[in-house]
Design a protein around this motif. Structure first.
Motif, short mmCIF file in Angstrom:
data_model
loop_
_atom_site.label_atom_id
_atom_site.label_comp_id
_atom_site.label_asym_id
_atom_site.label_seq_id
_atom_site.Cartn_x
_atom_site.Cartn_y
_atom_site.Cartn_z
N GLU A 48 3.64 -41.35 23.28
CA GLU A 48 2.95 -41.80 24.48
C GLU A 48 2.42 -43.22 24.30
O GLU A 48 2.49 -44.05 25.20
N LEU A 49 1.89 -43.51 23.11
CA LEU A 49 1.39 -44.85 22.81
C LEU A 49 2.51 -45.87 22.91
O LEU A 49 2.33 -46.95 23.48
N LYS A 50 3.66 -45.54 22.38
CA LYS A 50 4.80 -46.47 22.43
C LYS A 50 5.18 -46.76 23.88
O LYS A 50 5.39 -47.91 24.24
N ARG A 63 -6.92 -42.04 25.43
CA ARG A 63 -7.14 -40.65 25.03
C ARG A 63 -6.01 -39.83 25.63
O ARG A 63 -5.70 -39.95 26.81
N VAL A 64 -5.41 -38.98 24.81
CA VAL A 64 -4.38 -38.07 25.27
C VAL A 64 -4.97 -36.67 25.16
O VAL A 64 -5.42 -36.27 24.09
N VAL A 65 -5.00 -35.95 26.28
CA VAL A 65 -5.64 -34.63 26.33
C VAL A 65 -4.57 -33.56 26.31
O VAL A 65 -3.62 -33.60 27.09
N VAL A 71 -6.48 -36.44 21.46
CA VAL A 71 -6.16 -37.48 20.50
C VAL A 71 -6.74 -38.78 21.06
O VAL A 71 -6.40 -39.19 22.17
N ALA A 72 -7.63 -39.39 20.28
CA ALA A 72 -8.22 -40.67 20.67
C ALA A 72 -7.42 -41.79 20.02
O ALA A 72 -7.09 -41.72 18.84
N ILE A 73 -7.10 -42.80 20.81
CA ILE A 73 -6.31 -43.94 20.33
C ILE A 73 -7.19 -45.18 20.38
O ILE A 73 -7.77 -45.49 21.42
N HIS A 74 -7.32 -45.88 19.25
CA HIS A 74 -8.12 -47.10 19.16
C HIS A 74 -7.27 -48.21 18.56
O HIS A 74 -6.62 -48.02 17.54
N LYS A 75 -7.30 -49.36 19.21
CA LYS A 75 -6.56 -50.52 18.71
C LYS A 75 -7.39 -51.18 17.62
O LYS A 75 -8.55 -51.50 17.82
N LYS A 76 -6.79 -51.39 16.44
CA LYS A 76 -7.48 -52.04 15.34
C LYS A 76 -7.08 -53.50 15.18
O LYS A 76 -7.89 -54.31 14.77
N SER A 82 -5.13 -46.71 15.55
CA SER A 82 -5.64 -45.54 14.84
C SER A 82 -5.64 -44.37 15.82
O SER A 82 -6.22 -44.46 16.91
N LEU A 83 -5.00 -43.27 15.43
CA LEU A 83 -4.95 -42.07 16.25
C LEU A 83 -5.77 -40.99 15.54
O LEU A 83 -5.52 -40.71 14.37
N ASN A 84 -6.72 -40.41 16.25
CA ASN A 84 -7.56 -39.38 15.67
C ASN A 84 -7.42 -38.12 16.51
O ASN A 84 -7.93 -38.05 17.63
#
Length: 122
Positions: A48-50, A63-65, A71-76, A82-84
């Protein structure tokens, strides 16, 4: 009478030991199930991020629910995310993803294609 008590005591110890082994196996099975659920959520979120990154290069956080968690997505960094992944049962796993531009020759045209690669899991 004493031999009956010893026999009952040994039988009780054996049943309690068997019960403890069963509980440990069930716990291990649950943890394995949670691990694979989070891993699946992370892989789907990576795809999904891609897709979103190809549409919007300014993508920062998301955020993907899923039905079992999020899954939380944060750009570093420029292309580092970073996917958590966290299940509702408080089991979580973190994954760092590096988007990189890789030159893959297409038979129709010579355009570089972006690929997502995973390089570090925590």
């Amino acid at each position: 009478m004493p031999s009956v008590l010893v026999f009952v005591l040994l039988l009780l110890m054996m049943l309690l030991g068997t019960n403890r082994i069963f509980e440990n196996q069930m716990h291990q099975l649950r943890m394995t199930k949670h691990y694979y659920e989070v891993e699946s959520m992370l892989i789907l979120s990576e795809m999904e991020l891609k897709d979103h990154y190809e549409l919007n290069k300014e993508f920062k956080n998301g955020r993907v629910v899923f039905s079992d968690g999020t899954v939380a997505i944060h750009k570093k960094d420029e292309r580092l995310f970073s996917l958590n992944g966290t299940l509702k049962t408080i089991f979580s796993k973190q994954l760092e993803v590096q988007l990189k531009q890789q030159s893959i020759e297409n038979s129709k045209n010579q355009e570089p294609v972006e690929e997502i690669t995973t390089f570090k899991a925590k």
